[in-house]
Design an enzyme around this catalytic site. Structure first.
Site, PDB file in Angstrom:
ATOM      1  N   LYS A  11       0.846  -1.217   0.000  1.00  0.00           N
ATOM      2  CA  LYS A  11       0.000   0.000   0.000  1.00  0.00           C
ATOM      3  C   LYS A  11       0.872   1.255   0.000  1.00  0.00           C
ATOM      4  CE  LYS A  11      -1.722   1.592   4.025  1.00  0.00           C
ATOM      5  NZ  LYS A  11      -1.431   2.999   4.341  1.00  0.00           N
ATOM      6  N   ASN A  12       1.876   1.286   0.886  1.00  0.00           N
ATOM      7  CA  ASN A  12       2.647   2.517   1.046  1.00  0.00           C
ATOM      8  C   ASN A  12       3.649   2.747  -0.072  1.00  0.00           C
ATOM      9  OD1 ASN A  12       1.114   3.000   3.229  1.00  0.00           O
ATOM     10  ND2 ASN A  12       2.651   2.390   4.744  1.00  0.00           N
ATOM     11  N   CYS A  39      -5.380  12.570  12.524  1.00  0.00           N
ATOM     12  CA  CYS A  39      -5.851  11.227  12.152  1.00  0.00           C
ATOM     13  C   CYS A  39      -6.316  10.598  13.456  1.00  0.00           C
ATOM     14  CB  CYS A  39      -4.751  10.405  11.502  1.00  0.00           C
ATOM     15  SG  CYS A  39      -3.504   9.914  12.660  1.00  0.00           S
ATOM     16  N   ARG A  94      -0.629  14.917  12.844  1.00  0.00           N
ATOM     17  CA  ARG A  94       0.492  14.403  12.046  1.00  0.00           C
ATOM     18  C   ARG A  94       0.960  15.560  11.171  1.00  0.00           C
ATOM     19  NH1 ARG A  94      -1.329   8.869   9.597  1.00  0.00           N
ATOM     20  NH2 ARG A  94       0.820   8.730   8.905  1.00  0.00           N
ATOM     21  N   ASP A 101       3.996   0.357  12.269  1.00  0.00           N
ATOM     22  CA  ASP A 101       2.777  -0.180  11.650  1.00  0.00           C
ATOM     23  C   ASP A 101       2.501  -1.612  12.064  1.00  0.00           C
ATOM     24  OD1 ASP A 101       3.169   1.525   8.433  1.00  0.00           O
ATOM     25  OD2 ASP A 101       2.613   2.212  10.427  1.00  0.00           O
ATOM     26  N   ARG A 125      -8.781  -0.197   4.184  1.00  0.00           N
ATOM     27  CA  ARG A 125      -7.860   0.821   3.668  1.00  0.00           C
ATOM     28  C   ARG A 125      -6.524   0.194   3.307  1.00  0.00           C
ATOM     29  NH1 ARG A 125      -7.272   6.275   6.946  1.00  0.00           N
ATOM     30  NH2 ARG A 125      -5.796   6.423   5.212  1.00  0.00           N
TER      31      ARG A 125
END
Ligand code: EPZ
Length: 423
Positions: free
Chosen positions: A22-23, A116, A121, A307, A399
């Site tokens: 994803k990132n 968030c 952030r 994460d 997500r």
């Protein structure tokens, strides 16, 4: 909003493949702003965040074709240089359009991301870096307005290692006039993957994957094709699922991953008593007979990823003993803790340090997802808990995990998605 119903206690075994990272995708997609034309981004995961990035870039005139996991991008006709609040508030990574827009078109108007689920952030490092490259940056009504005739290379030191800021400056510097040196650059594999795409597009970049990156700006770039690297956070999450819910003697194999990208997690899993076989593109895990307590302190790459902190706390909730988990990247990323305690976990939180006293068992309950990795930790705990766990608001997990329930079902988990409950 969907929820998951999990009947805990089922053994996990078999083979599962992880999706594209994803990132990485969230950085590769905006990189197409830098040169008009057609790109093929293979192994792109079908995630809510990828769709959000797609709709933001479509609003700027970029066209997409997404067949299975092959994403074709046509950025020949960019007409709009804005990222409105509606998009950015949904996903902080929208800020990645800032560097490419101001570098190629000399203008960008991007909403500030706002907070968030776990707190503020900031984006000061992105802004300061672009100012160093010569952009005029004004904050107007919650928007970052960036202007530049032509960015000029500069020496940039990030006081804090920042994945997003490194990505933004890397993209901006690729089209700047002259040389840029980034000191204390993020070394996450997703940033190395972005740099590799930029090089394929004609950028001159040295020091990829290190904390000192040198970029020699070029007059123009051209489109290129790339295959997205596997998702190291999903791979780690699946391994922790196997460790927390798998019965001794069974095996779970994670295929199509890059074990080099999550060595910190496999190392800690071995400390916790799991038996791992690590190949070039797979990891096989035999669960521990009993989970040993293992302290973790998160760090920038290649330390233990923030994460995966929430998922680790879930595992430690069933360890034989006490462990201490410290998050040094985000001091307030612990919204999963009170939800895990509803399942019977014994966790004491003091600032950014969680002390976990392992329990014999967890007991199923209704729990609420608050953010992406918190939801993952609740699912992991539910897989091991006795009885039924309902994880609400699973759009958070969608997500960042592609078809997570199907992957877990394939391993033997009793988890089902129930659509559309309002609560
Ligand atoms: C990226 O976020 C990831 N997201 C995050 O993953 C990940 O948690 C984070 O890196 C850290 O590894 C994407 O890649 C899309 P940072 P990013 O800038 O770039 C501070 C997930 O679960 N900071 O590396 O936003 C910041 O507050 C997501 O997939 C500033 O102070 O993170 C934090 O303490 C969640 N000023 C630290 O740096 C800035 O301008 C690291 O943040 C920028 C960051």
């Amino acid at each position: 909003m969907d929820k998951f119903i999990i009947h805990g206690g089922r053994n996990l075994q078999g083979v599962v493949s992880v999706s594209g990272a994803k990132n990485a995708s969230l950085a590769l997609m905006p990189a197409t702003i830098l040169a008009g034309g057609t790109y093929k981004l293979e192994n792109t995961p079908r995630l809510r965040d990828v769709m959000t990035m797609m709709s933001l870039l479509e609003s700027m005139g970029i066209a997409f074709k997404f067949v299975d996991n092959s994403l074709t991008v046509d950025s020949s006709n960019i007409t709009n240089y804005e990222a409105p609040y509606e998009h950015v508030k949904k996903m902080r990574a929208s800020i990645y359009v800032l560097g490419p827009l101001v570098s190629r078109f000399g203008f960008a108007r991007v909403s500030l991301p706002g907070g968030c689920a776990w707190g503020p952030r900031p984006v000061n490092l992105h802004i300061e870096g672009l100012k160093k490259l010569g952009a005029d940056i004004q904050l107007e009504g919650g928007y970052i307005v960036a202007k530049a005739r032509k960015l000029k290379g500069a020496r940039i030191l990030f006081d804090i290692s920042s994945v997003g800021a490194t990505g933004n400056i890397l993209m901006a510097a690729s089209l700047a006039q002259g040389a840029t040196i980034i000191e204390n650059a993020a070394m996450e594999p997703e940033i190395a993957a972005l740099a590799e795409l930029l090089v394929k597009m004609g950028a001159h970049i040295d020091g990829i994957g290190t904390s000192r990156i040198e970029i020699e700006g070029v007059g123009a770039l051209h489109p290129a094709d790339v295959t997205t690297i596997p998702d190291r956070i999903e791979a780690g999450t699946m391994l922790i699922a196997a460790a927390i819910a798998g019965k001794p003697g069974s095996k779970v194999r994670i295929d199509r991953c890059n074990p080099k990208h999550f060595g910190a997690v496999t190392s800690k899993l071995e400390d916790a008593g799991a038996n791992l076989t690590i190949g070039k593109d797979f990891v096989e895990l035999e669960p521990p007979n009993e989970i040993r307590p293992v302290n973790v302190t998160t760090a920038i790459y290649s330390g233990f990823p923030t994460d995966t902190q929430a998922q680790w706390i879930a595992l430690m909730s069933l360890a034989k003993g006490t462990s201490v988990i410290t998050d040094t990247v985000y001091f307030d990323r612990f919204t999963h803790v009170p939800e895990l305690m509803r399942l019977g976990a014994n966790i004491t939180l003091k600032e950014n340090v969680a002390t976990v006293i392992g329990q014999e068992t967890l007991t199923g309950a209704k729990v609420m997802s608050t953010d992406l990795r918190a939801s993952a930790s609740l699912i992991l705990a539910g897989l091991a808990a006795e009885g039924t766990t309902e994880v609400l608001r699973v759009y958070h997990i969608d997500r960042g995990y592609e078809e997570v329930e199907k992957k877990l079902q394939r391993l033997g988990a009793d988890i089902e998605r129930v659509a559309g409950e309002e609560f």
